[in-house]
Design an enzyme around this catalytic site. Structure first.
Site, PDB file in Angstrom:
ATOM      1  N   LYS A   1       2.767   2.322  -0.579  1.00  0.00           N
ATOM      2  CA  LYS A   1       2.064   2.116   0.688  1.00  0.00           C
ATOM      3  C   LYS A   1       2.842   1.216   1.647  1.00  0.00           C
ATOM      4  O   LYS A   1       2.878   1.454   2.845  1.00  0.00           O
ATOM      5  CB  LYS A   1       0.672   1.522   0.412  1.00  0.00           C
ATOM      6  CG  LYS A   1      -0.288   2.485  -0.260  1.00  0.00           C
ATOM      7  CD  LYS A   1      -1.658   1.861  -0.384  1.00  0.00           C
ATOM      8  CE  LYS A   1      -2.666   2.855  -0.947  1.00  0.00           C
ATOM      9  NZ  LYS A   1      -2.383   3.214  -2.331  1.00  0.00           N
TER      10      LYS A   1
ATOM     11  N   GLU B   1      -4.103  -6.154   4.044  1.00  0.00           N
ATOM     12  CA  GLU B   1      -4.364  -5.705   5.403  1.00  0.00           C
ATOM     13  C   GLU B   1      -5.668  -6.276   5.925  1.00  0.00           C
ATOM     14  O   GLU B   1      -6.554  -6.657   5.151  1.00  0.00           O
ATOM     15  CB  GLU B   1      -4.465  -4.163   5.455  1.00  0.00           C
ATOM     16  CG  GLU B   1      -3.166  -3.461   5.212  1.00  0.00           C
ATOM     17  CD  GLU B   1      -3.320  -1.961   5.326  1.00  0.00           C
ATOM     18  OE1 GLU B   1      -2.299  -1.305   5.564  1.00  0.00           O
ATOM     19  OE2 GLU B   1      -4.445  -1.446   5.164  1.00  0.00           O
TER      20      GLU B   1
ATOM     21  N   HIS C   1     -14.668   2.246  -3.315  1.00  0.00           N
ATOM     22  CA  HIS C   1     -13.524   2.762  -2.557  1.00  0.00           C
ATOM     23  C   HIS C   1     -13.160   4.190  -2.978  1.00  0.00           C
ATOM     24  O   HIS C   1     -12.055   4.645  -2.712  1.00  0.00           O
ATOM     25  CB  HIS C   1     -12.303   1.851  -2.703  1.00  0.00           C
ATOM     26  CG  HIS C   1     -12.562   0.443  -2.263  1.00  0.00           C
ATOM     27  ND1 HIS C   1     -12.780   0.092  -0.942  1.00  0.00           N
ATOM     28  CD2 HIS C   1     -12.666  -0.717  -2.972  1.00  0.00           C
ATOM     29  CE1 HIS C   1     -12.994  -1.200  -0.859  1.00  0.00           C
ATOM     30  NE2 HIS C   1     -12.931  -1.717  -2.061  1.00  0.00           N
TER      31      HIS C   1
ATOM     32  N   ARG D   1      -0.192  15.610  -1.874  1.00  0.00           N
ATOM     33  CA  ARG D   1      -0.728  16.603  -2.803  1.00  0.00           C
ATOM     34  C   ARG D   1      -1.933  17.265  -2.159  1.00  0.00           C
ATOM     35  O   ARG D   1      -2.359  16.892  -1.069  1.00  0.00           O
ATOM     36  CB  ARG D   1      -1.164  15.921  -4.110  1.00  0.00           C
ATOM     37  CG  ARG D   1      -2.139  14.770  -3.873  1.00  0.00           C
ATOM     38  CD  ARG D   1      -2.612  14.151  -5.174  1.00  0.00           C
ATOM     39  NE  ARG D   1      -3.303  12.892  -4.986  1.00  0.00           N
ATOM     40  CZ  ARG D   1      -4.585  12.764  -4.652  1.00  0.00           C
ATOM     41  NH1 ARG D   1      -5.325  13.834  -4.427  1.00  0.00           N
ATOM     42  NH2 ARG D   1      -5.128  11.573  -4.524  1.00  0.00           N
TER      43      ARG D   1
END
Length: 664
Positions: free
Chosen positions: A116, A200, A235, A295
């Site tokens: 990420k 973040e 999540h 994917r």
């Protein structure tokens, strides 16, 4: 086009790929673990190869065995599905080295988007909007804490190599950061073999909107509109829909073009999803790049429903070197589609994953595998066991309608017609979400489940009276079916003089209740429940269902008995009610007390206490890892830790006593 492909996955995605390949006259090879020897996907393919033990690390993650299976069977290509090795650049590269086509992006694209932090740096250079945060390689905990303090709370810690909500924690205040970081790193290490994280800014009232992209080997790209995946727990996605409610054409185009820019930046080939976090501020929506999943996604069927396309077929054609079947200007949105993930879990117990056998697995009427207004994608059959080794998803229920309102109504009806007995599932919880004010009115963000908690958890929509009436009716019908034709063997409660009475004992919602059935001289029956008024009861068999009328309230009920428990399903909702044989239970202990047991099979990660420690109710005692998630075991009462019965790293069975807790 390929003549034979190997499917390096299991479950519903393997079944789906097999179905599309069959339609394209492509033979398929399944791989399977010990636990999946008789799985549905094994039967769906033309050939099958055993690759190892139950755990993924002993089978589905051993790419050398998968490549050996492909070579041995003469497969020309490998479809990785999603999960396991689908985003593993090493596997993609190994396929290429072995002369096999990897049905997905090149290894370089997987590598570029797999981490990420690095992918966000790449997206920044490509001009894709980013959420403020720290994406650096220095993983010193003190530095990460300082960066979180600089960004400002709340912040979100995310595993750099991860996805699916694993290794992710929201942190509200600085003093909680260190513990959350350690937990994220541990979960990331166990799930992805890499404990690196990024930090973040946590966007308030965020929506999760993603764009389906496709690229081919000729350098062509398209975006196939968006999916809203805002409804999440832990999540992880619960409901997905397309198109996203409230999306304007201008915003859709900007997001689509940004997604294509992201794919073009890494020379992407095949199906991919660019995920954005969308900030809702007044009437405006700002979007920020979150990650790219290199994917096919679990939720791809809603895109198929609104476009009329088969994305698996597109994957196969692109991997064979063909250009994209359509251009951007050829793509259109038709209607609205919603997908519900049916999982083996207990929503009322913090979504604890469940294992067990599908003793009953009935799908909604008119459900199709691929086409139609109601579609079921699954990799299981009635009688199959849900093991603890893999993801908890049982099936995907997808509906399509001309409007969102029509799709919502169709989804609720289809969920009502989904009957599963043998383990806990989230089917009824999904109905509550669909019927909630926020979801019905498209007031969406990732905190919807917490916001609507009052109408989502601990619900009993059927109620004691209707559940008990259905259970009594089921018992009486079963008894009548066993009776002979002569009047003396009938068990209908009739008396030549006076009335007949019969007592029933139930357990419902954790409480014991009694009921009294009265049979009048004319054969009419009345039922009094929990000391309430005596109401008329009438019933008759209606195929698999029972038509019951209690106190003037009619209902059609499907009841399935497992042991002493009647599982009752109706249009209004479902319930479980235990019919108690009081004589059989006459010596049962009132409670075990002092025992703390594993809620499911798993591995002990850590203990937060030691023998002799005094603990308070609700205090964390141990962490158990099961079904790829961590679960905290908390103290049910105040007490003193008497003994720890296992050590970190030990595997435990469901129901195993982890530690002893003595009263103070």
């Amino acid at each position: 086009m390929f003549k034979k492909i190997l499917i390096a996955n299991r479950g519903e995605i393997a079944c789906r790929v097999a179905a599309t390949a069959r339609r394209m006259a492509i033979r398929t090879v399944a791989v399977y673990s010990d636990a999946d020897a008789d799985a549905k996907h094994v039967r769906a393919c033309d050939e099958a190869v055993h690759i190892g033990g139950d755990a993924p690390k002993d089978s589905y993650l051993r790419w050398e065995r998968i490549i050996e299976a492909a070579k041995a069977t003469g497969a020309q290509a490998v479809h990785p599905g999603y999960g396991f090795l689908s985003e593993n650049e090493g596997f993609a590269a190994a396929c290429a080295e072995a002369g096999l086509v990897f049905i997905g992006p090149p290894a370089s694209a997987i590598q570029a988007m797999g981490l990420k932090a690095e992918s966000k740096q790449l997206m920044e250079r490509a001009g894709v909007p980013l959420v403020p945060g720290y994406h650096g390689s220095d993983q010193d905990p003190e530095l990460l804490q300082r960066e979180a303090d600089r960004i400002g709370y709340p912040v979100l810690i995310k595993a750099s190599a991860g996805g699916g909500g694993k290794g992710m924690r929201a942190v509200e205040k600085g003093e909680d950061f260190a513990a959350a970081l350690a937990s994220c790193q541990r979960e990331a290490r166990n799930s992805f073999g890499d404990e690196a994280v990024l930090v973040e800014k946590y966007v308030t009232r965020p929506r999760h909107i993603e764009i389906q992209v496709f690229g081919d080997t000729q350098g062509n790209y398209v975006w196939l509109f968006e999916r809203d995946c805002s409804v999440q727990r832990r999540h992880q996605k619960v409901l997905e829909e397309a198109p996203a409610p409230g999306m304007t054409e201008a915003l859709r185009r900007r997001m689509g073009e940004a997604a294509v820019a992201a794919a073009r930046a890494v020379k992407y080939v095949g199906a991919g999803t660019v995920e954005f976090i969308v900030e809702q501020r007044n009437a405006e929506m700002n979007f920020f790049f979150m990650e790219m999943n290199t994917r096919l996604q679990v939720e791809h069927p809603v895109t198929e429903a609104i476009t009329g396309l088969d994305l698996v077929e597109w994957q196969l054609r692109v991997a064979a070197g063909e250009p994209l079947p359509l251009k951007q200007e050829d793509l259109r949105i038709h209607g609205h589609a919603i997908e519900a993930r049916i999982c083996a879990e207990n929503p009322d117990n913090n979504f604890l994953p469940a294992t067990g056998t599908l003793h009953v697995y009935r799908k909604p009427q008119a459900a199709a595998f691929e086409r139609g207004p109601v579609r079921i994608d699954d990799g299981v059959r009635e009688g199959d066991a849900i093991p603890p080794f893999y993801d908890s998803m049982i099936a995907k229920l997808i509906v399509h309608g001309a409007t969102r309102e029509e799709a919502l109504a169709r989804l609720d009806e289809a969920l009502a017609g989904t009957h599963i007995v043998g383990l806990s599932t989230n089917v009824q919880f999904l109905r509550y979400v669909v019927r909630s004010r926020s979801f019905a009115q498209a007031d969406l963000d990732t905190a919807l489940i917490q916001r609507e908690a009052g109408v989502l958890f601990g619900q009993q929509p059927l109620g004691l009276e209707l559940a008990a009436a259905a259970a009594v009716a089921r018992t009486l019908l079963d008894e009548q079916a066993l009776a002979g034709d002569d009047p003396f063997s009938k068990r209908d409660g009739w008396r030549s003089h006076g009335v007949g009475t019969r007592r029933f004992a139930f357990e419902f919602a954790g409480e014991r209740r009694n009921a009294v059935l009265t049979t009048l001289h004319d054969g009419a029956q009345r039922l009094a429940i929990a000391g309430g008024p005596s109401e008329s009861l009438a019933f008759r068999a209606g195929g698999e269902a029972i038509d019951v009328e209690y106190g003037g309230r009619p209902m059609r009920a499907w009841t399935y008995t497992q042991g002493e428990t009647d599982h009752v399903f109706t249009e209004a909702g479902a319930a479980q009610i235990v019919s108690l044989d009081l004589l059989a239970h006459a010596g049962d202990a009132a409670a075990e007390g002092g025992r703390l047991t594993a809620p499911m099979p798993g591995k002990v990660i850590s203990f937060a206490v030691k023998a002799g420690d005094t603990v308070r109710k609700g205090q964390a005692l141990a962490v158990l890892e099961a079904m790829k998630m961590e679960h905290t075991i908390a103290a049910p009462v105040d007490g003193v830790v008497a003994e720890l019965l296992y050590a970190p790293g030990d595997q435990v069975k469901e129901g195993a006593e982890l530690l002893k807790l003595a009263a103070q």
